[in-house]
Write an enzyme that holds these catalytic residues in place. Structure first.
Site, PDB file in Angstrom:
ATOM      1  CE1 TYR A 236      50.499  29.931  40.881  1.00  0.00           C
ATOM      2  CE2 TYR A 236      51.017  30.747  43.100  1.00  0.00           C
ATOM      3  CZ  TYR A 236      51.098  30.846  41.882  1.00  0.00           C
ATOM      4  OH  TYR A 236      51.843  31.908  41.455  1.00  0.00           O
ATOM      5  CG  HIS A 237      44.305  28.467  46.498  1.00  0.00           C
ATOM      6  ND1 HIS A 237      44.112  29.644  47.186  1.00  0.00           N
ATOM      7  CD2 HIS A 237      45.495  28.102  46.731  1.00  0.00           C
ATOM      8  CE1 HIS A 237      45.133  29.986  47.826  1.00  0.00           C
ATOM      9  NE2 HIS A 237      45.869  29.006  47.643  1.00  0.00           N
TER      10      HIS A 237
END
Ligand SMILES: Cc1cc2nc3c(=O)[nH]c(=O)nc-3n(C[C@H](O)[C@H](O)[C@H](O)COP(=O)(O)OP(=O)(O)OC[C@H]3O[C@@H](n4cnc5c(N)ncnc54)[C@H](O)[C@@H]3O)c2cc1C
Length: 534
Positions: free
Chosen positions: A472-473
């Site tokens: 999720y980056h």
């Protein structure tokens, strides 16, 4: 403030960077409008740290994106949650606060000038933070309180001891200039509640009286006049509205900001033409250079109770709920990540290249519509996971449709380079080394995922291609750089060749930081404000 009328600055998106930017601009006397596609963050599972699991698939607070089938992930179409709520992804994330390694910011400085290098980043972090660990390099008294529990599950202790036994040193602060070693993460939690960018920055910004906020307001495209952006068109309560500002700042995150640029005619010319969007400026780097950490978990059945045993039964949840309501503590007051840190897969590496995560629960049995953190597996299980720090594979965000309501295409192309595959292969072997070390090993009953049959290099690679995914980056899709080549914005965050328009969020990262991306996204908001105020 009313949203009608003219503003000094329009900020599109109330996420990690947008909230920080709004706070700093408002304190400096600017009249700011903020349009946020999502709604209020005054929701139980946003406030409750372990509510994370409930937000993971919840379309009420989440864009719930699905990436394109990825050959690097054995054809899987990975699920990509992103916050769509006040606070953006900082309101649905796992709350780990990691600033990252100075060398990564030195790389930012090389790409975008010294104003984005480590010295500038450190000075800004010291003003942002109100941290607990002592140290001259940490911030005290800043607007962002970091008060998560330092040890949130007793199994952290044997985990840390096992890490030490295999040569991974223990550290009491994962936010030094050069973080390395294993310990417990600091969390964006204060008083037992999630401390999102909305709580720490947007609410105080609203209190200045100089910020107008409209929620459930989806910006559809930018307004132009004589080559300059003069505001935006947004959808609100079923109708299209216009808003004008001297400057417009996109803070919609690494997926939405490039999409909004493309919808407005700023992007790769051929791609826009293919979608029937008139090209205002051909900017090839918009949506390109998509960078993200890839991660996966190994899971074990344990001989001793884990958080599964505590949270699985209804009465366990009730007790934990009562404890959280009464004290802000207990399992519901913590992140899913009870420990972890940074290590080198081999000592010859110049910097730590892997991040480790310890989770004292397991969720092998999925449930529809939720990540079952609050109702974990019906046996004592736990997971140790890791993610790469500086992957070399990059993808892109592409326009799938000229319709602003349609999701863009996310093409990640994970593990496309040999370097990324070799590095992950070396890394997963550490997980078994740790689980096999005393005193942890004595607590392990059996390895459940991937299981002992997965042993050869070939099988280990196939396993991580099948089971890994985004941590999720995403970042880099409106990359910042000094020259126009290969970047979208300059060091002042202005979009190349377009007046009145800047981008200020994780999409401008010149390169990924080794660590979680909430801190550097807030940093971009802070340093971006410096550029706008100077
Ligand atoms: C499930 C999950 C777990 C994570 N865990 C961690 C963690 O533990 N630690 C950590 O450091 N990082 C974590 N991250 C990553 C981190 O939260 C993000 O990198 C960071 O919040 C990104 O900040 P941003 O400002 O770029 O965008 P965001 O915070 O995503 O904000 C963008 C905002 O813009 C709004 N927006 C977008 N388009 C429009 C539009 N057209 N009109 C109006 N509004 C719009 C969005 O709704 C959103 O509110 C996690 C992320 C997720 C999704």
């Amino acid at each position: 403030l009313q949203v009608d009328g003219d503003f000094d600055v329009l900020i599109v998106g109330a996420g990690s960077a947008g909230c920080v930017l709004a706070w700093r601009l408002a304190r400096a006397g600017r009249r700011v409008a903020v349009l946020e596609a999502g709604g209020t963050d005054r929701r139980l599972f946003v406030q409750m740290p372990l509510g994370y699991g409930k937000l993971y698939h919840d379309p009420a607070v989440n864009w719930c994106y699905r990436a394109e089938p990825d050959p690097g992930l054995d054809g899987a179409a990975d699920y990509w949650p992103r916050g769509r709520v006040l606070g953006g992804s900082s309101a649905i994330n796992a709350m780990v606060w990691c600033r990252g390694h100075r060398a990564d910011y030195d790389d930012w400085g090389a790409a975008a000038g010294p104003g984005w290098g480590w010295e500038a980043a450190l000075a800004a972090y010291q003003q942002i933070e109100d941290a607990e660990p002592p140290g001259a390099h940490r911030g005290r008294g800043g607007p962002l309180r970091l008060r998560g529990p330092r040890v949130s599950h007793p199994l952290v202790h044997p985990f840390l001891a096992a890490c030490e036994a295999v040569g991974l040193p223990r550290t009491g602060d994962l936010n030094t200039a050069e973080p390395e070693g294993i310990g417990t993460f600091e969390l964006t939690v204060a008083g037992g509640r999630r401390n999102s960018a909305a709580r720490a920055f947007l609410r105080p910004a609203l209190a200045t009286g100089r910020v107008a906020l409209r929620t459930k307001a989806l910006v559809l495209r930018l307004l132009h006049e004589e080559g300059r952006v003069i505001g935006a068109v947004y959808q609100w309560q079923g109708a299209a509205h216009q808003i004008r500002a001297a400057e417009t700042v996109l803070a919609g995150g690494a997926i939405n900001s490039p999409q909004l640029l493309m919808l407005s005619g700023f992007g790769p010319g051929a791609m826009l033409q293919a979608q029937g969007v008139p090209v205002r400026r051909d900017l090839g780097a918009v949506g390109a250079n998509l960078s993200d950490h890839q991660g996966l978990n190994y899971t074990w059945r344990m001989r001793v109770p884990t958080m599964n045993d505590r949270l699985r039964p209804w009465w366990g949840k009730a007790l934990a709920g009562a404890q959280w309501l009464a004290t802000g503590g207990g399992p519901l007051g913590a992140s899913i990540n009870h420990g972890g840190g940074f290590f080198r897969t081999d000592p010859g590496r110049a910097r730590p290249n892997m991040q480790l995560y310890f989770q004292a629960f397991s969720t092998l049995i999925p449930r529809d519509g939720e990540r079952p953190v609050l109702t974990p597996d019906p046996f004592p299980g736990l997971s140790i996971g890791l993610s790469n720090c500086r992957p070399t594979s990059t993808g892109r965000i592409a326009l799938a449709s000229p319709d602003p309501m349609a999701a863009p295409r996310i093409e990640m192309r994970a593990f496309a380079t040999e370097a990324d595959v070799d590095e992950m292969l070396a890394a997963v072997k550490w997980l078994r080394r740790i689980a096999g070390a005393a005193p942890f090993a004595a607590l392990v009953a059996e390895e459940l995922r991937p299981g002992p049959a997965v042993a050869s290099d070939e099988d280990l690679i196939l396993d991580f291609r099948r089971r890994s995914g985004t941590v999720y980056h995403p970042s880099g899709t409106c990359r910042m750089g000094r020259g126009h080549e290969g970047s979208v914005v300059g060091p002042d965050l202005r979009v190349h060749g377009v007046g009145g328009l800047r981008v200020c969020d994780a999409s401008v990262f010149p390169n990924l930081i080794a660590g979680n991306t909430n801190a550097p996204a807030m940093l971009v908001g802070w340093l971006g404000a410096d550029r706008m105020l100077s």
